[in-house]
Design a protein around this motif. Structure first.
Motif, mmCIF file in Angstrom:
data_model
loop_
_atom_site.group_PDB
_atom_site.id
_atom_site.type_symbol
_atom_site.label_atom_id
_atom_site.label_comp_id
_atom_site.label_asym_id
_atom_site.label_seq_id
_atom_site.Cartn_x
_atom_site.Cartn_y
_atom_site.Cartn_z
ATOM 1 N N THR A 59 50.103 -12.571 -9.873
ATOM 2 C CA THR A 59 50.312 -11.937 -11.178
ATOM 3 C C THR A 59 49.003 -11.380 -11.731
ATOM 4 O O THR A 59 48.977 -10.333 -12.384
ATOM 5 C CB THR A 59 50.902 -12.950 -12.171
ATOM 6 N N GLY A 95 47.301 -7.370 -10.738
ATOM 7 C CA GLY A 95 47.498 -6.123 -11.470
ATOM 8 C C GLY A 95 46.529 -5.987 -12.626
ATOM 9 O O GLY A 95 45.944 -4.919 -12.845
ATOM 10 N N ILE A 96 46.313 -7.075 -13.369
ATOM 11 C CA ILE A 96 45.383 -7.049 -14.500
ATOM 12 C C ILE A 96 43.959 -6.876 -13.993
ATOM 13 O O ILE A 96 43.170 -6.086 -14.540
ATOM 14 C CB ILE A 96 45.511 -8.344 -15.329
ATOM 15 N N SER A 129 47.507 0.786 -14.064
ATOM 16 C CA SER A 129 47.614 -0.487 -13.349
ATOM 17 C C SER A 129 47.677 -1.658 -14.323
ATOM 18 O O SER A 129 48.249 -2.700 -14.014
ATOM 19 C CB SER A 129 46.442 -0.666 -12.385
ATOM 20 N N LEU A 130 47.071 -1.481 -15.528
ATOM 21 C CA LEU A 130 47.209 -2.516 -16.552
ATOM 22 C C LEU A 130 48.664 -2.638 -16.994
ATOM 23 O O LEU A 130 49.186 -3.743 -17.182
ATOM 24 C CB LEU A 130 46.331 -2.197 -17.760
ATOM 25 N N GLY A 141 50.450 -4.251 -14.285
ATOM 26 C CA GLY A 141 50.158 -5.676 -14.356
ATOM 27 C C GLY A 141 50.927 -6.356 -15.470
ATOM 28 O O GLY A 141 51.407 -7.482 -15.312
ATOM 29 N N GLY A 173 54.330 -6.865 -14.424
ATOM 30 C CA GLY A 173 54.339 -8.024 -13.523
ATOM 31 C C GLY A 173 54.343 -9.327 -14.297
ATOM 32 O O GLY A 173 55.061 -10.273 -13.947
ATOM 33 N N SER A 201 46.525 -12.969 -18.654
ATOM 34 C CA SER A 201 45.839 -11.690 -18.889
ATOM 35 C C SER A 201 44.371 -11.905 -19.237
ATOM 36 O O SER A 201 43.522 -11.094 -18.852
ATOM 37 C CB SER A 201 46.549 -10.904 -19.996
ATOM 38 N N GLY A 220 42.680 -12.765 -15.969
ATOM 39 C CA GLY A 220 42.629 -11.519 -15.209
ATOM 40 C C GLY A 220 41.609 -10.550 -15.778
ATOM 41 O O GLY A 220 40.898 -9.859 -15.031
ATOM 42 N N ALA A 239 43.815 -5.635 -21.701
ATOM 43 C CA ALA A 239 44.411 -6.649 -20.829
ATOM 44 C C ALA A 239 45.064 -7.757 -21.648
ATOM 45 O O ALA A 239 46.196 -8.174 -21.379
ATOM 46 C CB ALA A 239 43.351 -7.235 -19.897
#
Length: 655
Positions: A290, A293-294, A541-542, A545, A548, A589, A592, A628
């Motif tokens: 998980t 992605g972050i 991508s954030l 993420g 996700g 998050s 990440g 994030a």
């Protein structure tokens, strides 16, 4: 003071009914048909019946895990039918302790922390609840097992842990649902002995069972069949002194205070963080997936914005090396319908020099000339200009000097060599003082330019404009007027002013202005926009993420439905459940984001080692990290809200 007989019954059911269905065209099925039941504090009551008789439904209503469809349920004299969800949670936390057939322990917590769960939601200080949990475990013979998770305990030990949990907040009423159903005979005997001991101590015990032999160990047996009470025998009064129960005289005030005030917000956050960490650590592989992605999103935003900013600054530095950030040029242009070509004059140079914000204005003319020195001949670029050329182009001198205003006035045959030209004709020797021929005209070398790093700036020779126009190139007209301004921010006004001056002089606009500062600004803005675009692309991508995180949290809600039910049964409010799941999402998050920042910095350092222009921005790092965290908060909210709105009895039945 009110005695036991004058006080209202602890539990009083009148005409209680429970139905399921009846919505969206489904038929309504009534499970309980008008239950009338009174239980006083300190009684040991067994509710016995066959499977499907309604005894579990009755227990769920008694424990405030479910609501009746009709009838009255009074607890300590108060009708609880109108209680809100948080008020029912307070009642479960303060009044009831549950002992389930399947133990219902939280698998991610050890025995001690499972016992402490009700006290956590009651806001009990950490030290106090740890001491009480340890004392209860020792009392039940599990003093050495406090650090063991449920999977490391036997069935009988798990059931004793659940009994300790039921007693954590006092255990005024213990609801035991088939407490021996999943145990071997010896463990079953031990659990029943514990319940009798608690009854002797004055706790109100309500035992739900299908086994008549188990029910017979209670002091009062209520038999239920097909949703109706068919038999009620045994003691109607407690034989032992009842344990201190809730104060009936101040019940509502006590409840209002308990609902409004739990633990401090700092304690709530600390507990949520601790619980979230334990849960995520147990599922650390899935948590790691998980995080990716972050991590990728944050690192990409930091690196791409750093590279974009570095490229922009590098471009500006290169332009500044030639004065391009403050320089513009005026060139002749065609005019009229017949496309006549205009010329610029030295008089135009003097006019431009008087325009506000103009620092330097000088004639400029380029061409090619045959250069001869040391028996070597070659064609080279010839730049002719005013004596302020070095300052205008931001040139540095490696040797000698640049020509002066006096050299211009006397049409001196002096020349300054570019670095490449000097090395080609003098092979590293000092050329200053030597003579060269330009188109067969002898010139004395008075200076050598330092290396600029640009081919145009190194492969040239520079001479005074007056000398070039009269003795080498043979034209009195400048090819350009080179202009340097004081303040590039005022460039637009400066262009307008000099345009007006030249139009007044020429009576026609027969010239064009090449605005280097404006172009530099536009290029810088374009580079910045490109950098932002790359950062936005990386920011996708954030979002991925975040999706996700939401997906994982939705799965977690589904997988941990029973855990949610257990927490609700032990007194968790809806906001406690919501805070728990939001905390887990934000923790993912945050971790990440931190890892992403570190990786972004490492990648940036590697790029710097490879001579890629990189400029880190604290603002970009904070922005990426903040996005994030916001992503975790936003995408974690829906799963958290869904978890908080689960019905306790439905959640407990979940897998």
């Amino acid at each position: 003071m009110e005695d036991q007989h004058q006080a209202p019954p602890l539990i009083e059911l009148t005409g209680l009914r429970k139905s399921y269905g009846g919505q969206e065209g489904e038929p309504s099925v009534e499970i309980l048909h008008g239950i009338d039941l009174t239980i006083r504090a300190g009684e040991f009551v067994a509710i016995v019946g066959a499977s499907g008789s309604g005894k579990s439904t009755l227990m769920h209503i008694l424990g405030c895990l479910d609501r009746a469809s009709a009838g009255i349920y009074r607890f300590s004299g108060q009708d609880i039918s109108s209680f809100a969800a948080d008020e029912l949670a307070w009642l479960r936390r303060e009044a009831f302790g549950f002992v389930f057939q399947g133990y219902h322990l939280i698998r991610t917590l050890d025995a001690s922390h499972n016992v402490q769960v009700p006290a956590v939601y009651a806001g009990t200080p950490v030290e106090s609840r740890q001491e009480r949990a340890q004392a209860l475990l020792e009392r039940l013979g599990l003093g050495e097992r406090g650090g063991h998770r449920p999977g490391q305990l036997s069935g009988g030990q798990q059931q004793r842990v659940s009994i300790a949990r039921a007693l954590m907040n006092g255990g005024h009423v213990i609801l035991a649902d088939e407490p021996t159903g999943a145990l071997d005979s010896q463990s079953g005997v031990e659990v029943m002995a514990l319940l009798r001991e608690l009854a002797d101590a004055g706790h109100t015990i309500i035992l739900i069972t299908h086994d008549p032999a188990v029910a017979a160990q209670a002091r009062r047996v209520v038999r239920i069949s097909d949703g109706r009470i068919v038999e009620d025998r045994g003691a109607s009064r407690p034989e032992a002194a009842a344990a201190p129960s809730l104060d009936t005289r101040h019940f509502m005030a006590h409840m209002a205070q308990g609902v409004a005030h739990g633990a401090s917000w700092l304690a709530d956050v600390r507990e949520a963080l601790g619980s979230a960490w334990k849960t995520l650590w147990v599922s650390r592989f899935r948590t790691l997936l998980t995080l990716l992605g972050i991590v990728i999103g944050v690192a990409s935003v930091i690196v791409l914005m750093a590279v974009g900013r570095g490229a922009s600054e590098d471009m500006l530095q290169k332009m500044a090396a030639f004065g391009n950030t403050h320089r513009m040029s005026i060139r002749p242009d065609t005019y009229g319908t017949r496309g006549l070509r205009s010329v610029l004059t030295e008089a135009d140079v003097r006019l431009v020099r008087e325009v506000p914000n103009v620092d330097i204005a000088m004639p400029f003319l380029t061409g090619n000339a045959m250069l001869r020195a040391n028996a070597t001949d070659a064609s080279t670029a010839l730049w002719s200009m005013g004596h302020e050329g070095a300052r205008l182009f931001n040139w540095k001198l490696a040797r000698g000097m640049f020509f002066s205003a006096e050299d211009e006035a006397r049409i001196a045959t002096v020349v300054v060599l570019g670095k490449t030209v000097s090395e080609r004709f003098f092979a590293g020797q000092n050329p200053v003082g030597q003579y060269v021929l330009l188109n067969s005209v002898p010139f004395r070398v008075i200076g050598e330019l330092a290396e600029t790093g640009e081919p145009d700036g190194d492969n040239l020779v520079a001479i005074p404009f007056a000398t070039a126009s009269r003795r080498v190139l043979g034209t009195p007209y400048p090819g350009l007027i080179q202009v340097k301004v004081h303040d590039p921010e005022r460039i637009s006004q400066t262009v307008a002013d000099l345009t007006e001056v030249l139009i007044q002089s020429h009576r026609v606009k027969d010239f064009a202005v090449a605005n280097n500062p404006a172009r530099a600004k536009q290029q810088n803005e374009a580079a910045r926009q490109q950098s932002l675009l790359l950062a936005l692309i990386a920011g996708i991508s954030l979002v991925v993420g975040g999706i996700g995180i939401m997906n994982i949290m939705l799965m977690a809600v589904k997988e941990r439905t029973r855990e949610i039910g257990i927490r609700m049964a032990t007194g968790a409010r809806q906001r406690d459940i919501q805070r728990q799941f939001i905390t887990e999402a934000v923790m993912v998050s945050v971790v990440g984001g931190v890892v992403g920042v570190v990786i972004g910095l490492i990648v940036g350092v590697v790029l710097i080692a490879w001579d890629v222009p990189v400029i880190f921005s604290i603002r970009a790092m904070l922005l990426a990290f903040g996005c994030a965290v916001a992503t975790g908060l936003v995408f974690g909210f829906m799963p958290a809200r869904q978890a908080a709105r689960l019905d306790p009895v439905v959640a407990l039945a979940g897998e």
